[in-house]
Scaffold this motif. Structure first.
Motif, PDB file in Angstrom:
ATOM      1  N   ASN A 194     -19.369  -8.065  -0.001  1.00  0.00           N
ATOM      2  CA  ASN A 194     -20.533  -8.528  -0.744  1.00  0.00           C
ATOM      3  C   ASN A 194     -21.456  -9.394   0.109  1.00  0.00           C
ATOM      4  O   ASN A 194     -22.658  -9.466  -0.160  1.00  0.00           O
ATOM      5  N   ALA A 195     -20.889 -10.056   1.129  1.00  0.00           N
ATOM      6  CA  ALA A 195     -21.711 -10.893   1.989  1.00  0.00           C
ATOM      7  C   ALA A 195     -22.740 -10.078   2.748  1.00  0.00           C
ATOM      8  O   ALA A 195     -23.835 -10.568   3.057  1.00  0.00           O
ATOM      9  N   ARG A 196     -22.416  -8.841   3.057  1.00  0.00           N
ATOM     10  CA  ARG A 196     -23.309  -7.967   3.820  1.00  0.00           C
ATOM     11  C   ARG A 196     -24.014  -6.943   2.931  1.00  0.00           C
ATOM     12  O   ARG A 196     -25.097  -6.464   3.242  1.00  0.00           O
ATOM     13  N   GLY A 197     -23.387  -6.610   1.812  1.00  0.00           N
ATOM     14  CA  GLY A 197     -23.884  -5.507   1.013  1.00  0.00           C
ATOM     15  C   GLY A 197     -23.259  -4.209   1.495  1.00  0.00           C
ATOM     16  O   GLY A 197     -22.581  -4.161   2.514  1.00  0.00           O
ATOM     17  N   GLY A 198     -23.468  -3.153   0.744  1.00  0.00           N
ATOM     18  CA  GLY A 198     -22.885  -1.881   1.127  1.00  0.00           C
ATOM     19  C   GLY A 198     -21.467  -1.743   0.613  1.00  0.00           C
ATOM     20  O   GLY A 198     -21.065  -2.405  -0.341  1.00  0.00           O
ATOM     21  N   ARG A 199     -20.679  -0.906   1.291  1.00  0.00           N
ATOM     22  CA  ARG A 199     -19.357  -0.548   0.770  1.00  0.00           C
ATOM     23  C   ARG A 199     -18.217  -0.935   1.709  1.00  0.00           C
ATOM     24  O   ARG A 199     -17.067  -0.601   1.443  1.00  0.00           O
ATOM     25  N   MET A 252      15.221  -9.969  -5.064  1.00  0.00           N
ATOM     26  CA  MET A 252      14.275 -10.494  -4.086  1.00  0.00           C
ATOM     27  C   MET A 252      12.917 -10.731  -4.736  1.00  0.00           C
ATOM     28  O   MET A 252      12.498  -9.968  -5.593  1.00  0.00           O
ATOM     29  N   THR A 253      12.268 -11.805  -4.351  1.00  0.00           N
ATOM     30  CA  THR A 253      10.901 -12.072  -4.802  1.00  0.00           C
ATOM     31  C   THR A 253       9.976 -10.971  -4.297  1.00  0.00           C
ATOM     32  O   THR A 253      10.042 -10.579  -3.134  1.00  0.00           O
ATOM     33  N   VAL A 254       9.089 -10.478  -5.157  1.00  0.00           N
ATOM     34  CA  VAL A 254       8.177  -9.426  -4.746  1.00  0.00           C
ATOM     35  C   VAL A 254       6.829 -10.018  -4.354  1.00  0.00           C
ATOM     36  O   VAL A 254       6.455 -11.117  -4.771  1.00  0.00           O
ATOM     37  N   LEU A 255       6.107  -9.254  -3.536  1.00  0.00           N
ATOM     38  CA  LEU A 255       4.809  -9.680  -3.006  1.00  0.00           C
ATOM     39  C   LEU A 255       3.688  -8.857  -3.625  1.00  0.00           C
ATOM     40  O   LEU A 255       3.668  -7.631  -3.513  1.00  0.00           O
ATOM     41  N   SER A 256       2.750  -9.542  -4.261  1.00  0.00           N
ATOM     42  CA  SER A 256       1.518  -8.922  -4.715  1.00  0.00           C
ATOM     43  C   SER A 256       0.381  -9.473  -3.855  1.00  0.00           C
ATOM     44  O   SER A 256       0.197 -10.691  -3.776  1.00  0.00           O
ATOM     45  N   VAL A 257      -0.344  -8.595  -3.200  1.00  0.00           N
ATOM     46  CA  VAL A 257      -1.402  -9.025  -2.282  1.00  0.00           C
ATOM     47  C   VAL A 257      -2.731  -9.097  -3.035  1.00  0.00           C
ATOM     48  O   VAL A 257      -3.167  -8.127  -3.657  1.00  0.00           O
ATOM     49  N   ASN A 258      -3.362 -10.263  -2.973  1.00  0.00           N
ATOM     50  CA  ASN A 258      -4.669 -10.462  -3.582  1.00  0.00           C
ATOM     51  C   ASN A 258      -5.749 -10.049  -2.579  1.00  0.00           C
ATOM     52  O   ASN A 258      -5.823 -10.614  -1.480  1.00  0.00           O
ATOM     53  N   VAL A 259      -6.569  -9.071  -2.953  1.00  0.00           N
ATOM     54  CA  VAL A 259      -7.577  -8.537  -2.032  1.00  0.00           C
ATOM     55  C   VAL A 259      -8.990  -9.016  -2.360  1.00  0.00           C
ATOM     56  O   VAL A 259      -9.974  -8.428  -1.915  1.00  0.00           O
ATOM     57  N   ASN A 260      -9.098 -10.116  -3.086  1.00  0.00           N
ATOM     58  CA  ASN A 260     -10.425 -10.675  -3.378  1.00  0.00           C
ATOM     59  C   ASN A 260     -11.251 -10.897  -2.120  1.00  0.00           C
ATOM     60  O   ASN A 260     -12.459 -10.653  -2.098  1.00  0.00           O
ATOM     61  N   LYS A 261     -10.607 -11.424  -1.061  1.00  0.00           N
ATOM     62  CA  LYS A 261     -11.361 -11.796   0.136  1.00  0.00           C
ATOM     63  C   LYS A 261     -11.973 -10.584   0.833  1.00  0.00           C
ATOM     64  O   LYS A 261     -12.988 -10.715   1.526  1.00  0.00           O
ATOM     65  N   ILE A 262     -11.387  -9.420   0.669  1.00  0.00           N
ATOM     66  CA  ILE A 262     -11.996  -8.209   1.222  1.00  0.00           C
ATOM     67  C   ILE A 262     -13.338  -7.968   0.539  1.00  0.00           C
ATOM     68  O   ILE A 262     -14.337  -7.614   1.186  1.00  0.00           O
ATOM     69  N   ALA A 263     -13.382  -8.179  -0.771  1.00  0.00           N
ATOM     70  CA  ALA A 263     -14.635  -8.004  -1.514  1.00  0.00           C
ATOM     71  C   ALA A 263     -15.652  -9.072  -1.148  1.00  0.00           C
ATOM     72  O   ALA A 263     -16.863  -8.807  -1.158  1.00  0.00           O
ATOM     73  N   VAL A 264     -15.190 -10.285  -0.849  1.00  0.00           N
ATOM     74  CA  VAL A 264     -16.115 -11.335  -0.395  1.00  0.00           C
ATOM     75  C   VAL A 264     -16.851 -10.882   0.867  1.00  0.00           C
ATOM     76  O   VAL A 264     -18.081 -11.015   0.982  1.00  0.00           O
ATOM     77  N   LEU A 265     -16.106 -10.328   1.825  1.00  0.00           N
ATOM     78  CA  LEU A 265     -16.722  -9.852   3.067  1.00  0.00           C
ATOM     79  C   LEU A 265     -17.709  -8.722   2.791  1.00  0.00           C
ATOM     80  O   LEU A 265     -18.812  -8.675   3.344  1.00  0.00           O
TER      81      LEU A 265
END
Length: 249
Positions: A16-21, A1-14
């Motif tokens: 960084n847009a506000r700052g903080g953690r 079966m093809t495996v899934l790797s989830v890219n979490v870049n967009k979580i970091a975009v959110l």
């Protein structure tokens, strides 16, 4: 079966847009892994527009502790700068299971083309060799229809098919030509002894058709569409939806 790797870049975009953690990248990756994702992908840019070097190390530790793949993407030719030690140096610290090399310039909003092997092969070869010495499986980002077999000549283990054109054609209702190019490239890669990954703009809408037509896809890396869908359905439910789709194809 093809495996899934989830890219979490967009979580970091959110974040960084506000700052903080918050939102917390490691927490989001943990939710994805708890839902059954097979690995985590990030693509740190030299300008730290989303994933930062400290995120890379934290996610590497998470994946190592969970016994899952960590896939680190980046441009091997981008020079180090403050806050970004260079792709090889990040790999030396994080020791990802897979290093995916992508020819993205600083000015690109997102990755939008594969390597030009006629131009880049000689420069790629020592980078690939150095990453393999670190114990990384090396994948090269390639255009469907291009000279995918050349990736074997520079020592890569896999290619990652750039699926942006397929996704756009699918959305327009005219995916046949783009899908045929992906299928042909996957077959030529396999004939050259390369594994086949795929990624960019794949979604729950277009993934089944892609996997039904393209043989031997080992891994899909999905971020933007998955996070978009998760805004409405939730991250856990969305990852599980992809896994059901993969299990059925």
């Amino acid at each position: 079966m093809t495996v899934l790797s989830v890219n979490v870049n967009k979580i970091a975009v959110l974040r960084n847009a506000r700052g903080g953690r918050t939102p917390d990248v490691v927490r989001a990756a943990t939710v994805c892994l708890d839902a059954g994702a097979h690995g985590i992908t990030v693509h740190p840019r030299p300008d730290a527009r989303h994933i930062r070097a400290d995120d890379v190390l934290a996610l590497a530790a998470l994946c190592r502790g969970r016994g899952v793949e960590f896939n680190l993407e980046g441009n091997p030719f981008a020079p180090p700068r403050p806050g970004y030690p260079g792709f090889h140096a990040l790999c030396a610290q994080a020791r990802p299971a897979q290093a995916t090399l992508v020819p993205d310039a600083d000015s690109q909003l997102t990755s939008d083309h594969g390597f030009d092997f006629a131009r880049d092969s000689a420069r790629l070869r020592p980078h690939v060799a150095a990453l393999r010495q670190l114990g990384c499986r090396v994948s090269l980002f390639v255009d469907a229809g291009g000279d995918v077999g050349a990736a074997a000549g520079v020592g890569a283990d896999r290619i990652e098919l750039y699926t942006g054109p397929y996704a756009a054609a699918y959305a327009a209702g005219a995916a046949e030509t783009a899908l045929a190019a992906c299928t042909d490239s996957a077959r030529r890669a396999a004939a050259a002894g390369l594994g086949v990954n795929a990624g960019h703009d794949l979604s729950q809408d277009n993934l089944a058709a892609f996997l039904s037509a393209v043989p031997g896809v080992l891994e899909v890396s999905i971020g933007h569409a998955l996070i978009d869908e998760a805004l409405y359905a939730g991250l856990d439910a969305t990852v599980r939806g992809y896994l059901r789709l993969l299990a059925a194809t």
